[in-house]
Every structure is written in C-alpha cells, then in structure tokens.
Scaffold this motif. Structure first.
Motif, PDB file in Angstrom:
ATOM      1  N   TYR A  11       0.826  -1.216   0.000  1.00  0.00           N
ATOM      2  CA  TYR A  11       0.000   0.000   0.000  1.00  0.00           C
ATOM      3  C   TYR A  11       0.856   1.261   0.000  1.00  0.00           C
ATOM      4  N   GLN A  12       2.073   1.158   0.481  1.00  0.00           N
ATOM      5  CA  GLN A  12       2.914   2.349   0.588  1.00  0.00           C
ATOM      6  C   GLN A  12       3.568   2.757  -0.733  1.00  0.00           C
ATOM      7  N   ILE A  13       3.639   1.829  -1.695  1.00  0.00           N
ATOM      8  CA  ILE A  13       4.343   2.167  -2.937  1.00  0.00           C
ATOM      9  C   ILE A  13       3.567   1.902  -4.228  1.00  0.00           C
ATOM     10  N   ASN A 157       3.758  -8.689   8.910  1.00  0.00           N
ATOM     11  CA  ASN A 157       4.607  -7.584   9.310  1.00  0.00           C
ATOM     12  C   ASN A 157       4.062  -6.939  10.579  1.00  0.00           C
ATOM     13  N   GLU A 158       4.878  -6.925  11.631  1.00  0.00           N
ATOM     14  CA  GLU A 158       4.589  -6.171  12.844  1.00  0.00           C
ATOM     15  C   GLU A 158       3.165  -6.332  13.356  1.00  0.00           C
ATOM     16  N   PRO A 159       2.803  -7.541  13.757  1.00  0.00           N
ATOM     17  CA  PRO A 159       1.447  -7.689  14.319  1.00  0.00           C
ATOM     18  C   PRO A 159       1.203  -6.787  15.532  1.00  0.00           C
ATOM     19  N   PHE A 389       4.368   6.344   0.946  1.00  0.00           N
ATOM     20  CA  PHE A 389       3.201   6.715   1.758  1.00  0.00           C
ATOM     21  C   PHE A 389       3.420   6.237   3.188  1.00  0.00           C
ATOM     22  N   GLU A 390       3.760   7.177   4.074  1.00  0.00           N
ATOM     23  CA  GLU A 390       4.095   6.811   5.450  1.00  0.00           C
ATOM     24  C   GLU A 390       2.826   6.821   6.326  1.00  0.00           C
ATOM     25  N   TRP A 391       1.856   5.965   5.978  1.00  0.00           N
ATOM     26  CA  TRP A 391       0.674   5.724   6.807  1.00  0.00           C
ATOM     27  C   TRP A 391       0.013   7.030   7.246  1.00  0.00           C
TER      28      TRP A 391
HETATM   29  C1  GBH Z   1       7.356   0.244  10.288  1.00  0.00           C
HETATM   30  O1  GBH Z   1       6.644   0.422  11.452  1.00  0.00           O
HETATM   31  C2  GBH Z   1       6.447  -0.259   9.212  1.00  0.00           C
HETATM   32  O2  GBH Z   1       6.581  -1.662   9.030  1.00  0.00           O
HETATM   33  C3  GBH Z   1       6.589   0.460   7.907  1.00  0.00           C
HETATM   34  O3  GBH Z   1       5.493   0.181   7.096  1.00  0.00           O
HETATM   35  C4  GBH Z   1       6.756   1.939   8.157  1.00  0.00           C
HETATM   36  O4  GBH Z   1       6.715   2.698   6.998  1.00  0.00           O
HETATM   37  C5  GBH Z   1       8.057   2.131   8.881  1.00  0.00           C
HETATM   38  O5  GBH Z   1       8.105   1.373  10.036  1.00  0.00           O
HETATM   39  C6  GBH Z   1       8.339   3.580   9.255  1.00  0.00           C
HETATM   40  O6  GBH Z   1       7.370   4.044  10.126  1.00  0.00           O
HETATM   41  O7  GBH Z   1       7.363   7.324  19.525  1.00  0.00           O
HETATM   42  O8  GBH Z   1       9.644   7.913  19.090  1.00  0.00           O
HETATM   43  O9  GBH Z   1       9.180   5.956  20.363  1.00  0.00           O
HETATM   44  C7  GBH Z   1       7.352   1.054  12.490  1.00  0.00           C
HETATM   45  C8  GBH Z   1       6.555   1.205  13.747  1.00  0.00           C
HETATM   46  C9  GBH Z   1       5.945   2.544  15.548  1.00  0.00           C
HETATM   47  C10 GBH Z   1       8.299   2.338  15.020  1.00  0.00           C
HETATM   48  C11 GBH Z   1       6.225   3.739  16.389  1.00  0.00           C
HETATM   49  C12 GBH Z   1       8.602   3.499  15.954  1.00  0.00           C
HETATM   50  C13 GBH Z   1       7.691   4.775  17.911  1.00  0.00           C
HETATM   51  C14 GBH Z   1       8.682   5.891  17.813  1.00  0.00           C
HETATM   52  N1  GBH Z   1       6.952   2.262  14.614  1.00  0.00           N
HETATM   53  N2  GBH Z   1       7.563   3.810  16.831  1.00  0.00           N
HETATM   54  S1  GBH Z   1       8.726   6.840  19.300  1.00  0.00           S
END
Ligand code: GBH
Length: 426
Positions: A11-13, A157-159, A389-391
């Motif tokens: 979805y991001q690309i 990915n990351e459940p 696309f960063e969510w």
């Molecule tokens: C990943 O998730 C995803 O798999 C990916 O799709 C995404 O684009 C990528 O990372 C970048 O975001 O509040 O400072 O402690 C990462 C999940 C969740 C990691 C929130 C860092 C907290 C940062 N993240 N997290 S902080």
C-alpha cells in the motif's frame, strides 16, 4: 551469503488501487476518511510502483543489493479476502519476481503488511477468528504460484503495530479504538501466522519467517514501580508476539487487569509455535517507560531524551539494536532462529542525506557487534528503497534511499544510496 536489501510494502508504494481487479483494502477506506491521514493523503498513486517496478528493480540492481523485501496486497489476489483468485493480481507479482530473479536479487515476500481486504474487516477483521483461516488459504494461493522462485516467506509484518495502531488506538486502519479489547487481534494474527506456516510449506515454500518489531524497554529508574512498568510494557510489545513463537506460552497480563485470554483455543499454541527458518526484526528505537500516572495502563511512555532525533522525532539509538538482538538471544536461547533485520531506517529531508548515512552506519555497526556477541544475523534490509506513503503521516516522512518527486514520479538516488552501494561493494 549475507542479504543486503531494502524493504517496502504494497500500500505504501504500488498505487494502481483500482487496476486489474484489485479489491478494496482497509487502508483505501481509512485514507479516504477525512481527518485520518495528514493532509488527506492516500495511497491511490503512491510511488506508482505497480507500473514503474522495472525502474525500481533497476535501482536496486545498480546499488548492488542482493535481496528485496516487498509485500503482496491481499486484495489484489482475493478482492474480497476469500474465494475466487484474481489471476491478474498474481500476474503482477509473478512479473516482479521474474524481474528480481533476472537481476540476481533474492525476493523476500511478506504476505500481510496491513492492507486487509475491506470485506473481511466488515466481518470483524482480525477480531474474527475466521480471518486466520482465510489468511492461510490466501498464503497457499500465493505460494502455489511463486514458491518456485521465492525462497523467503514472511507471514506477517509487525502484528504489534497492527493491533495497537489499527485496533487499540485507531491511528491506523481499520481505525478502531478498542484499547485492551484489541488483544484478540494479536492472537488471531498469530494463529493466522501458524496456519499459514503449514499452508506455505505444503505449497513448496522453503524458508518461512515472521517479522516482529521489537523494542528494548528501558525503565525510567531502578525504582520497583518503574521496573514493574517496564516489565508490563515488555510483555505487551515484545513478549506477546515472541513468547508464543519461541516459548510456547503467552506472557502474564495480570498487570493489565487481564486474567484470562479466553480467545485461545486448545491446540492454538502448538499451531503458532511451529519451527521457523528465521525471525525478521524491525528496529527503530528503544522505549523508556515509567510507573503509570493514571490507572488506564500499567505504564507511562516516559520518552527518550539525550539522543539525536530523526525528522519524525524518533530517537536515534544504534546500540539499542545490539542490545535488542543480544537480549532476544538471552531470552530464547536455542529456540531463537536466525535473525534478519527486515527493517531499519529513518525519516530525513533532502537528497544530500548525511544524517541517514550516519544512522545506517551506526546501526550496521550494531548488527556486526551483535554478531560478534553470538547472535546469528543473516541479513539487513533498509526501510526503505523509496520515499513512500508513510501511513498516518502521508507523504510527509521520507524514509527512502531514493528520493521520489510525487508530482512527476521522478526517482533520484540520495547520498545514502551511493554510500550503501560503496559499502556493499566493499
Ligand atoms: C514500520 O513500522 C512499518 O513496518 C513500515 O510500514 C513503516 O513505513 C516504517 O516502520 C516507518 O514508520 O514514539 O519515538 O518511540 C514502524 C513502527 C511505531 C516504530 C512507532 C517506531 C515509535 C517511535 N513504529 N515507533 S517513538
């Protein structure tokens, strides 16, 4: 051979959300709801990778990368999440895999990176136990077509992030705010993983992995209240997703006021705990926690200070990756399979991205240090190949080694791309 790769997600690309019979995913729905994503951005076009993938594969090959982690969009394969197969969707990934193989790039395929078919969400999504079986059916379909050329299969990915951001806090699709009632979404994802492991192996998949995002948990002090808070957070973020895989159990949740996980059926832990060929680790930063200031949760996020931060505000702590890997080995011992860093990277602006070079350099050194301390790490994938696309942040955070001008889709390799190319060549 150590794998040097980049990672992306469908979805991001991809964009091309209505093409070739693709169904609707929860992220299409969510991103089109006002107020969900910054500035109303959506993945409708994203990096247009669905059409531009040959250029993107060429960029990987030119950098000397020997692996690529991508995800398959479930709604391209089964538009409503079950039943009839959409051949045109499978054909896309078939072309991509052939393109990678032609350049000597090992495909590492993730089956689920959060874009659940909306039709399944309408029946409860991952809160519905049936979704686990549908996921395994989907895994079998993809493996039947691609296992002859794809050696590495990553179920989920990351459940943790999908459960917390998607079902507990509502900042990601499907946007539900169930707080602790989201826990079944963890179990059903893990059950889906376990059922998919068998389905993948039955259809010729060689190596099967799962990707968890783990975090070192730092208590704010040595006070017993802070230590207890750290233990509770570790149970939720790390152990909830690793213990069932490598210790045949779930952690104790009594600190959360949850005495019984009654959604677990007899036999589920056996299904979930089948041996794996590897563990994918996504690492971004440690988490510092303190005793709770309210009674909502048994911890507070105390925040990390004293380290540089990325453009996203996340602390840069390279040694946290070494600490994490060594602690996983200490916790699970021989039950821990070989580890692959399936994501590590950072958001910074600009093409002359010295900060990203420093970030990657520090984290790769941390991987080497963990190896020297006895952890079997076999690959490192940068998040991400392209700005994408960063969510919930839309296109505001740029994680790519390659800059994307979203108005023209022009790709421009950043300084970090050239740096990584030299590193791999050496
Ligand atoms: C990943 O998730 C995803 O798999 C990916 O799709 C995404 O684009 C990528 O990372 C970048 O975001 O509040 O400072 O402690 C990462 C999940 C969740 C990691 C929130 C860092 C907290 C940062 N993240 N997290 S902080």
């Amino acid at each position: 051979m150590f794998l040097w790769g980049t990672a992306t997600a469908s979805y991001q690309i991809e964009g091309a959300v209505s093409e070739d019979g693709r169904g609707v995913s929860v992220w299409d729905t969510f991103s089109h709801e006002p107020g969900r994503v910054r500035d109303g951005h959506t993945g409708d076009v994203a990096c247009d990778h669905y059409h531009r993938w040959p250029e993107d594969v060429a960029l990987m090959a030119d950098a000397g990368l020997n692996a690529y982690r991508f995800s398959v969009a479930w709604p391209r394969i089964q538009p409503t999440g079950r039943g009839a197969v959409n051949q045109a969707g499978l054909d896309f990934y078939d072309r991509l895999v052939d393109g990678l193989c032609a350049k000597g790039i090992t495909p590492a395929l993730t089956l689920f990176h959060w874009d659940l078919p909306q039709a399944l969400e309408d029946e409860g999504g991952w809160l519905n136990r049936d979704t686990s079986q549908y996921f395994a059916d989907y895994a079998a379909i993809v493996a039947e077509r691609l296992a002859d050329r794809v050696p590495m299969w990553i179920t989920l990915n990351e459940p943790f992030v999908h459960m917390t951001f998607g079902y507990a806090l509502g900042v990601h699709a499907p946007g539900r705010t169930l707080f602790l009632d989201a826990l079944p979404a963890a179990h059903h994802q893990l059950l889906g993983h376990g059922l998919a492991v068998s389905a993948l192996r039955a259809n010729g998949a060689d190596q099967v992995l799962i990707t968890n995002n783990c975090t070192p948990v730092w208590p704010a002090s040595d006070a017993p209240e802070d230590l207890a808070a750290a233990e509770a957070y570790d149970a939720l973020h790390n152990r909830l997703f690793n213990d069932p895989l490598f210790a045949a159990s779930y952690p104790d949740f009594s600190a959360f006021g949850v005495e019984e996980l009654d959604f677990i059926h007899d036999g589920d832990l056996e299904t979930i705990g089948q041996p794996l060929d590897g563990l994918g680790i996504n690492y971004y930063n440690p988490t510092r926690v303190a005793a709770p200031s309210t009674d909502a949760l048994p911890f507070d996020d105390a925040g990390i200070t004293g380290y540089p931060t990325t453009a996203f505000g996340w602390p840069v702590v390279p040694d946290g990756l070494r600490e994490l890997l060594v602690s996983l080995k200490a916790r699970y011992g021989a039950a821990l399979p070989p580890v692959y860093i399936t994501e590590n990277g950072c958001s910074y602006e600009g093409i002359d991205d010295q900060e990203r070079i420093d970030y990657l350099d520090g984290h790769i050194a941390a991987v080497r240090q963990a190896q020297a301390e006895g952890v079997d790490v076999r690959g490192y994938f940068v998040w991400s190949l392209l700005d994408n696309f960063e969510w919930a942040e839309g296109y505001h955070q740029r994680f790519g080694l390659v800059h994307v001008d979203f108005a023209t889709q022009k790709r421009t390799p950043k300084a970090s791309y050239h740096w990584l190319k030299r590193l791999i060549a050496g």
